[in-house]
Design a protein around this motif. Structure first.
Motif, PDB file in Angstrom:
ATOM      1  N   ASP A 412       0.810  -1.220   0.000  1.00  0.00           N
ATOM      2  CA  ASP A 412       0.000   0.000   0.000  1.00  0.00           C
ATOM      3  C   ASP A 412       0.843   1.270   0.000  1.00  0.00           C
ATOM      4  O   ASP A 412       0.409   2.306  -0.471  1.00  0.00           O
ATOM      5  CB  ASP A 412      -0.905   0.036   1.233  1.00  0.00           C
ATOM      6  N   TYR A 413       2.042   1.176   0.590  1.00  0.00           N
ATOM      7  CA  TYR A 413       2.917   2.356   0.608  1.00  0.00           C
ATOM      8  C   TYR A 413       4.359   1.894   0.724  1.00  0.00           C
ATOM      9  O   TYR A 413       4.645   0.721   0.999  1.00  0.00           O
ATOM     10  CB  TYR A 413       2.549   3.292   1.780  1.00  0.00           C
ATOM     11  N   ILE A 414       5.260   2.860   0.502  1.00  0.00           N
ATOM     12  CA  ILE A 414       6.694   2.586   0.583  1.00  0.00           C
ATOM     13  C   ILE A 414       7.311   3.475   1.655  1.00  0.00           C
ATOM     14  O   ILE A 414       6.977   4.664   1.744  1.00  0.00           O
ATOM     15  CB  ILE A 414       7.329   2.884  -0.797  1.00  0.00           C
ATOM     16  N   GLY A 415       8.189   2.891   2.465  1.00  0.00           N
ATOM     17  CA  GLY A 415       9.005   3.682   3.374  1.00  0.00           C
ATOM     18  C   GLY A 415      10.378   3.779   2.743  1.00  0.00           C
ATOM     19  O   GLY A 415      10.994   2.751   2.446  1.00  0.00           O
ATOM     20  N   SER A 416      10.861   4.979   2.466  1.00  0.00           N
ATOM     21  CA  SER A 416      12.121   5.092   1.743  1.00  0.00           C
ATOM     22  C   SER A 416      13.183   5.817   2.540  1.00  0.00           C
ATOM     23  O   SER A 416      12.963   6.906   3.064  1.00  0.00           O
ATOM     24  CB  SER A 416      11.880   5.781   0.400  1.00  0.00           C
ATOM     25  N   GLY A 417      14.389   5.198   2.634  1.00  0.00           N
ATOM     26  CA  GLY A 417      15.498   5.787   3.385  1.00  0.00           C
ATOM     27  C   GLY A 417      16.595   4.763   3.543  1.00  0.00           C
ATOM     28  O   GLY A 417      16.599   3.760   2.828  1.00  0.00           O
ATOM     29  N   GLY A 418      17.503   4.987   4.523  1.00  0.00           N
ATOM     30  CA  GLY A 418      17.624   6.167   5.351  1.00  0.00           C
ATOM     31  C   GLY A 418      17.989   7.398   4.559  1.00  0.00           C
ATOM     32  O   GLY A 418      18.958   7.397   3.815  1.00  0.00           O
ATOM     33  N   THR A 430      22.778   5.078   3.610  1.00  0.00           N
ATOM     34  CA  THR A 430      22.020   6.324   3.491  1.00  0.00           C
ATOM     35  C   THR A 430      21.816   6.637   2.006  1.00  0.00           C
ATOM     36  O   THR A 430      22.761   6.553   1.226  1.00  0.00           O
ATOM     37  CB  THR A 430      22.806   7.458   4.172  1.00  0.00           C
ATOM     38  N   ILE A 431      20.565   6.974   1.627  1.00  0.00           N
ATOM     39  CA  ILE A 431      20.308   7.247   0.199  1.00  0.00           C
ATOM     40  C   ILE A 431      20.239   8.749  -0.109  1.00  0.00           C
ATOM     41  O   ILE A 431      20.262   9.150  -1.267  1.00  0.00           O
ATOM     42  CB  ILE A 431      19.014   6.557  -0.302  1.00  0.00           C
ATOM     43  N   GLY A 432      20.128   9.566   0.944  1.00  0.00           N
ATOM     44  CA  GLY A 432      20.104  11.022   0.748  1.00  0.00           C
ATOM     45  C   GLY A 432      18.806  11.492   0.109  1.00  0.00           C
ATOM     46  O   GLY A 432      17.942  10.694  -0.274  1.00  0.00           O
ATOM     47  N   LEU A 433      18.690  12.812  -0.020  1.00  0.00           N
ATOM     48  CA  LEU A 433      17.472  13.384  -0.608  1.00  0.00           C
ATOM     49  C   LEU A 433      17.354  12.998  -2.084  1.00  0.00           C
ATOM     50  O   LEU A 433      16.250  12.806  -2.595  1.00  0.00           O
ATOM     51  CB  LEU A 433      17.479  14.907  -0.451  1.00  0.00           C
ATOM     52  N   ASP A 434      18.506  12.837  -2.757  1.00  0.00           N
ATOM     53  CA  ASP A 434      18.460  12.471  -4.179  1.00  0.00           C
ATOM     54  C   ASP A 434      17.921  11.049  -4.361  1.00  0.00           C
ATOM     55  O   ASP A 434      17.115  10.802  -5.255  1.00  0.00           O
ATOM     56  CB  ASP A 434      19.851  12.578  -4.802  1.00  0.00           C
ATOM     57  N   ILE A 450      12.113   8.128   5.638  1.00  0.00           N
ATOM     58  CA  ILE A 450      12.559   7.689   6.961  1.00  0.00           C
ATOM     59  C   ILE A 450      14.081   7.750   7.067  1.00  0.00           C
ATOM     60  O   ILE A 450      14.785   7.669   6.054  1.00  0.00           O
ATOM     61  CB  ILE A 450      12.032   6.261   7.282  1.00  0.00           C
ATOM     62  N   GLY A 451      14.561   7.922   8.287  1.00  0.00           N
ATOM     63  CA  GLY A 451      15.993   7.856   8.544  1.00  0.00           C
ATOM     64  C   GLY A 451      16.592   9.199   8.912  1.00  0.00           C
ATOM     65  O   GLY A 451      16.782  10.054   8.050  1.00  0.00           O
ATOM     66  N   VAL A 474       9.421   8.903  11.857  1.00  0.00           N
ATOM     67  CA  VAL A 474      10.462   9.264  12.827  1.00  0.00           C
ATOM     68  C   VAL A 474      10.485   8.295  14.003  1.00  0.00           C
ATOM     69  O   VAL A 474       9.453   7.764  14.410  1.00  0.00           O
ATOM     70  CB  VAL A 474      10.245  10.698  13.371  1.00  0.00           C
ATOM     71  N   VAL A 475      11.682   8.086  14.539  1.00  0.00           N
ATOM     72  CA  VAL A 475      11.853   7.258  15.728  1.00  0.00           C
ATOM     73  C   VAL A 475      12.432   8.155  16.840  1.00  0.00           C
ATOM     74  O   VAL A 475      11.705   8.643  17.701  1.00  0.00           O
ATOM     75  CB  VAL A 475      12.782   6.045  15.459  1.00  0.00           C
TER      76      VAL A 475
END
Ligand SMILES: Nc1ncnc2c1ncn2[C@@H]1O[C@H](COP(=O)(O)OP(=O)(O)OP(=O)(O)O)[C@@H](O)[C@H]1O
Ligand SMILES: Cc1ncc(CO)c(N)n1
Ligand SMILES: [Mg+2]
Length: 502
Positions: A412-418, A430-434, A450-451, A474-475
């Motif tokens: 249903d959705y994707i969480g993308s990060g860190g 870490t994937i960064g904003l790009d 996320i991340g 957020v954690v």
């Protein structure tokens, strides 16, 4: 006759209401809602209306004795969980209802005090007011008047603002019902559709953006029947009311542009959930906007700050979190399950969905709203087959390829990060904003970032200009803090401001 072995109990509602020949409201709406919510609905008809999308042309009351015959037939035979009433057009008909309810006591009574149709036609006149006030309201579990009906029951007071609705709810509660919901669908000049709920102590305002559509005929009947259906399945009152509010909202949104009839007030589609996603016949109630402020709990942080999981979740919700994920990597199964069950209750009472990280077994056992899995957890298609079509499934993705696969597998959705470096997850690339931007661009699903996200950098994330980026997860920013509530409020404010700038 059946034997007592192998019988499957079905949740059952009885609606006592009027027939709408146009089938948008009344008995017809009640039966459709219950069917859509998986509940059996029997129907006792009090009146037959000649009605369409232009208005009510004529009303024919059934003789009270015959209403009584119908009541006796079904009440003496079925085992109803809830009785819901709609149009009760004369004091004599209310009288026979009261008599039958004394002969056959029911577990819960939902009263929708239908008086005037949206087109302005009187469906039950002022002659019913005194028997309603003196005898019906005192035995009701919940009453659901719209503003006009609330005003009539209170002797014609003015109700024009949410503040007026709150004081009306309080005065109506004093007449005896256990809960009151004053519906604000007809409140003038409001961009929101606000209903006010009062339990005798606390108020809740149930708000949703007003949907611009002609197809609102039957919203009131639908709301009350959905409350009845959820109660019949065992929900608490507040949670039933929230589910019903969302059901109306989703139905109106789905049916915004359908054209049935030529008049000003069209019916809407109660079976939207069967049609929303025809390939998979999913009937998810997932709203991507719920990803806005996504709070992920952490057992180590709770231990560090000496907080129970329940306290952490309560504070996060009070501070404005729009969805909760329990991520308890170190908890024992039994303890996790107990905590999860308590959190499900809290989340339901607040209209917030609850997801479980990774543990499909816990999600099933506590009837959570869904799960979130990572790339090395159970594959999404298998999770879907275990959880069924109604549950929410989220999956962590770092690359466009993973995002595409998640969609194919039925997430249903994707969480993308860190997105930024974080201490919560060791050795996490870490994937960064790009990287986040790339995933959003490739994804047909809504995305939550996320991340390492907190108050100082949330704005930079929300500014990446991807329409399917719905929020941040957020954690530490909430749970590795002295006060979860304060941090949640601050982050919510920051997110809201950056959304308005976009
Ligand atoms: N345009 C709308 N957009 C979103 N929600 C709406 C809209 N109109 C009504 N609602 C919601 O529908 C529910 C029923 O409220 P409403 O005040 O319309 O009841 P009612 O007047 O009894 O309806 P009916 O037309 O069946 O008599 C409430 O939860 C209300 O907030
Ligand atoms: C029969 C019937 N019941 C209730 C309403 C209120 O929407 C209506 N229009 N018609
Ligand atoms: Mg109504």
């Amino acid at each position: 006759m059946t034997t007592t072995e192998n019988v499957k109990k079905v949740a059952q509602v009885l609606t006592v209401a009027g027939s709408d020949s146009g089938a948008g409201a009344g008995i017809q709406a009640d039966i459709k809602v219950c069917a859509a919510r998986g509940v059996y609905c029997a129907s006792v008809i009090t009146a037959v209306t000649a009605q369409n999308t232009r208005g009510v042309q004529s009303v024919h009351l059934l003789p009270p004795d015959f209403v009584s015959e119908q009541l006796k037939s079904v009440l003496s035979d079925f085992d109803f969980d809830v009785v819901k009433t709609g149009m009760l057009p004369s004091p004599e008909i209310v009288e026979v209802l009261l008599r039958n309810l004394t002969d056959f006591p029911v577990r819960a009574l939902v009263i929708d005090p239908v008086m005037v149709s949206t087109s302005g036609h009187v469906l039950a006149g002022s002659s019913i007011l005194s028997i309603f006030r003196e005898r019906l309201l005192p035995i009701a579990d919940i009453i659901t008047p719209n503003v006009k009906e609330a005003s009539a029951l209170l002797g014609g007071i003015r109700i024009q603002t949410v503040e007026d609705m709150r004081s009306a709810a309080k005065s109506l509660h004093a007449m005896g019902p256990r809960f009151v919901l004053v519906k604000g669908g007809d409140l003038p000049d409001s961009s929101e559709s606000v209903d006010v709920y009062f339990d005798g102590k606390e108020f809740h305002e149930l708000r949703s953006p007003r949907i611009s559509t002609r197809n609102t005929h039957g919203t009131g009947c639908t709301l009350a029947s959905c409350i009845a259906a959820e109660l019949a399945k065992g929900s608490s009152m507040l949670s039933a009311v929230w589910v019903a509010k969302r059901f109306v909202d989703d139905a109106l949104e789905y049916s915004r542009d359908i054209a049935i009839g030529t008049g000003m007030q069209g019916p809407f589609d109660h079976f939207f959930s069967l049609k929303k996603n025809p390939q998979s016949s999913r009937c998810s109630t997932f709203n991507p906007d719920d990803l806005f402020l996504y709070a992920v709990t952490d057992s180590r942080m709770n231990k560090k700050w000496n907080r129970s999981i329940v306290d952490a979740v309560k504070a996060a919700i009070e501070g404005g979190s729009t969805i909760i994920q329990l991520r308890e990597k170190e908890a024992e199964t039994r303890e996790f399950l107990e905590g999860a069950k308590a959190c499900v209750e809290i989340c339901r009472s607040n209209g917030v969905s609850l997801l479980i990280n990774d543990r499909i077994d816990i999600a099933l056992a506590c009837d959570a709203d869904g799960v979130h899995v990572g790339q090395s957890d159970m594959p999404v298609d298998l999770v879907r087959s275990l959880l069924g079509p109604d549950k929410i499934i989220g999956v962590s993705c770092k690359t466009p390829e993973q995002a595409h696969q998640a969609w194919k597998d039925g997430a249903d959705y994707i969480g993308s990060g860190g997105v930024f470096p974080t201490n919560t997850k060791a050795n996490n690339r870490t994937i960064g904003l790009d990287g986040l931007k790339e995933v959003c661009k490739a994804s047909k699903l809504p995305v939550v970032a996320i991340g390492g996200i907190g108050i100082s950098n949330a704005e930079s994330v929300m500014r990446i200009d991807a329409p399917n980026l719905k929020g941040v997860a957020v954690v530490s920013a909430l749970f590795d803090q002295v006060c979860v509530l304060t941090q949640a409020k601050k982050l919510h404010k920051t997110l809201k401001e950056s959304k308005m700038e976009n």
